[in-house]
Design a protein around this motif. Sequence first.
Motif, PDB file in Angstrom:
ATOM      1  N   PRO A 198       0.792  -1.224   0.000  1.00 39.88           N
ATOM      2  CA  PRO A 198       0.000   0.000   0.000  1.00 39.88           C
ATOM      3  C   PRO A 198       0.827   1.278   0.000  1.00 39.88           C
ATOM      4  N   ALA A 199       1.773   1.405   0.908  1.00 37.38           N
ATOM      5  CA  ALA A 199       2.340   2.724   1.185  1.00 37.38           C
ATOM      6  C   ALA A 199       3.579   2.975   0.340  1.00 37.38           C
ATOM      7  N   ALA A 200       4.163   4.139   0.559  1.00 41.06           N
ATOM      8  CA  ALA A 200       5.365   4.531  -0.171  1.00 41.06           C
ATOM      9  C   ALA A 200       6.602   4.175   0.625  1.00 41.06           C
ATOM     10  N   THR A 201       6.518   3.124   1.451  1.00 38.65           N
ATOM     11  CA  THR A 201       7.647   2.775   2.310  1.00 38.65           C
ATOM     12  C   THR A 201       8.899   2.487   1.491  1.00 38.65           C
ATOM     13  N   GLY A 202       8.724   1.860   0.313  1.00 38.40           N
ATOM     14  CA  GLY A 202       9.873   1.521  -0.508  1.00 38.40           C
ATOM     15  C   GLY A 202      10.680   2.750  -0.854  1.00 38.40           C
ATOM     16  N   VAL A 203       9.997   3.809  -1.289  1.00 39.71           N
ATOM     17  CA  VAL A 203      10.695   5.032  -1.690  1.00 39.71           C
ATOM     18  C   VAL A 203      11.421   5.652  -0.510  1.00 39.71           C
ATOM     19  N   VAL A 204      10.730   5.696   0.631  1.00 44.68           N
ATOM     20  CA  VAL A 204      11.350   6.297   1.819  1.00 44.68           C
ATOM     21  C   VAL A 204      12.584   5.499   2.215  1.00 44.68           C
ATOM     22  N   PHE A 205      12.451   4.163   2.130  1.00 48.21           N
ATOM     23  CA  PHE A 205      13.590   3.326   2.505  1.00 48.21           C
ATOM     24  C   PHE A 205      14.776   3.583   1.586  1.00 48.21           C
ATOM     25  N   VAL A 206      14.505   3.724   0.296  1.00 49.28           N
ATOM     26  CA  VAL A 206      15.608   3.965  -0.643  1.00 49.28           C
ATOM     27  C   VAL A 206      16.286   5.297  -0.329  1.00 49.28           C
ATOM     28  N   LEU A 207      15.497   6.307   0.037  1.00 49.98           N
ATOM     29  CA  LEU A 207      16.100   7.602   0.399  1.00 49.98           C
ATOM     30  C   LEU A 207      17.091   7.418   1.542  1.00 49.98           C
ATOM     31  N   PHE A 208      16.647   6.703   2.592  1.00 52.70           N
ATOM     32  CA  PHE A 208      17.544   6.477   3.734  1.00 52.70           C
ATOM     33  C   PHE A 208      18.756   5.674   3.303  1.00 52.70           C
ATOM     34  N   SER A 209      18.494   4.693   2.441  1.00 54.55           N
ATOM     35  CA  SER A 209      19.593   3.823   2.016  1.00 54.55           C
ATOM     36  C   SER A 209      20.642   4.602   1.235  1.00 54.55           C
ATOM     37  N   ILE A 210      20.187   5.553   0.394  1.00 46.92           N
ATOM     38  CA  ILE A 210      21.148   6.373  -0.359  1.00 46.92           C
ATOM     39  C   ILE A 210      21.986   7.209   0.608  1.00 46.92           C
ATOM     40  N   ALA A 211      21.314   7.745   1.644  1.00 46.30           N
ATOM     41  CA  ALA A 211      22.055   8.555   2.619  1.00 46.30           C
ATOM     42  C   ALA A 211      23.101   7.705   3.326  1.00 46.30           C
ATOM     43  N   VAL A 212      22.711   6.489   3.726  1.00 47.81           N
ATOM     44  CA  VAL A 212      23.670   5.633   4.428  1.00 47.81           C
ATOM     45  C   VAL A 212      24.800   5.229   3.494  1.00 47.81           C
TER      46      VAL A 212
END
Lengths: 407, 172, 102
Positions: free
Chosen positions: C56-70
């Motif tokens: 349902p949610a946009a969790t994937g996109v948010v996770f990728v953002l964090f992953s790029i930062a890390v």
Amino acid sequence: MSAALPLSAASGANALLERLPVVLRDGLLGYLPESLRWIVSGLITIAALLAVFGLLFAYLTLAERKLLGRIQNRPGPNRTGWFGLLQPFADAVKALTKEDIVPREADAVLHYLAPVVLVALSLMGFAVLPFGRLLVPVELDSAVLYFFAAGAATELAVFMAGWASRNKYSLLAAMRALAQLISYELPLLLSFVPVIMLAGTLSTTEIVTAQGGWTLGFLPHWHVLTPWGFAGFVIFMIAALAESNRSPFDLPEAESELIAGHLTEYSGFKYALFFMAEYFGMCALSGMAVTLFLGGWQAPCAFLEFIPSYAWFGAKLLALLFGFIWIRATLPRLRMDQLTRLAWKFLVPLALINLGTAAFWFLTAGWSGPLQLVRWAVAVALVVVPFLLLGRRLTAGVAPRTYRYAT
Amino acid sequence: MLFPFLIIACLTLASAAVAMMLRNLIHSALLLVLSWAGIAAFYLWAGAEFIAFAQILVYVGAISMVVLFAVLLTRPSRDVDLPLPAPTVLRIASGLMAAAMVASVLLTAVLATRITGGRSHAPNLTVKDLGALLAGPHAASLLVVGVILTVALLGAIIIAAPAPAERPEDQP
Amino acid sequence: MSPLHLCLLLSSGLFCIGLAAALTRGNAILVLLGIELMLNAANLNFIAFWRFGGGPAATGVVFVLFSIAVAAAEAAVGLALVIAVYRHRKNIRLQEVNSLRG
């Protein structure tokens, strides 16, 4: 170019002039079959951008040489055509007919690719600039991010040029360029974050719309006319100077130290391509500054709205470009350590503090009457006091320079 | 719909594979940048515009710069560009075998899975929605990431900084 | 084969290329780049599932953002380590950086 606003927004006497580019394009598209229209429409946009900014590049080089000449008390180019007006074309012919030299030791592929990649990437930024009320090449939801992503990639091309030449000066210049571009990327990106915070969007058209309207009919609501916006604008322009390798930040191509930096081993048309990319980058960054801080295509006063919006955009763009040239004629080049110190110890902290100022401005948007004065006073203090303190620290230990031999 | 994807996939895989086989570090790094750009193109294709531009900004704009800097600062010789020594046959064989085993496991797992109930249209996610998500339900993780980045940056500076030496020309 | 399958194949291919590089190459920078590539493959999966999966949610996109930062943090620290190793040994071949072995 898609319509940014409904056509009715451009009403009154200026409607025809305002819509002229769009009307011309639609008239041309009318002769084509339906299936071809979208691609031809895109091609027309690209051709128009290339033509306008190609000509602007040509005459910007002339204007720069003329102005630098004036400022240095000499006439500048005046032999080709009237007042030297044909000089850019003479230069183009000269660049095209010169021999193209590739050093034997050079990395031929990268040496060839570097100018091509640089020009291609520096042109990409123009795609999202709103040149007028109806003239936005591509509408993107995250247009500002796109612009700076395309700009960040140009650094690679500079590095490629420096490394592929197999020349010590070129390589040194490439290292300098990398250090400089990384250092100034940060203040550049931080300086416009307040704009995005207050406009609440990354779309360039919406940022321009957010700066619409006037107080009392002659005070525009441009971001540059607020304390945080002014600070952001100044930081943005300093970082933009550095990002486009312009004097006083032209260390990567410092003639007196590194021959011509990463351009040393380039000749003929490739050399001209590098210059083209530099001017395109300068134009794109100035256009972004106009969009983010100077109200984009908005007229400065309500009664001046009869002039078409793209003319206002052009006027502001030319004013900023004139500023670039003026600065080049005025300021001496910085040393490498001074350059990085300016970025990390001065611009980055100021930009971070500016974020706080913008947050204060946003939270106090409801204040009115005498509180409005308090709001302005606090915001101005938040901008000026850190500037003075950090500036004092930056110049600490530097005595006023005395000139013993030059009088 | 699938045609652009295939082009992007071929470009990304080919540039990544060639980058990892070359013996010239700079060429490797530049080809890998191409591969990262290909991944960004994939994000664009999938409709994640914001992520695509963030990928370009972070990878092509920042990480590649740091990598190139590291390559130039750690050259074995300052005068000539030596190619890297080739790895030993044993090393190549064992490494490739391990990678091939992982690849076969992944392939069988992917091909054996039946996927049902997928959506056919890209979900509409504007930058504003993303911002609201980051500042709302994910605010704590955002703060943690900020702290991680700050600590990592400070750590990197401390690790890489040379022992302080007094040099007169460093004074302003 | 559905588009999701193709995306997963692409990401497993990238992951394995990264893994092979990290295992076979001796140069520290190349090993680090291989690890970056593996991280990217994982990000690619998140986006693929966000786009084609039924979640349902946009969790994937948010996770990728964090992953790029890390990933950015990882690259910064990793390359700083590489430079520190180079300063001590004038060499960044990982096989030779084993002086802590007992």
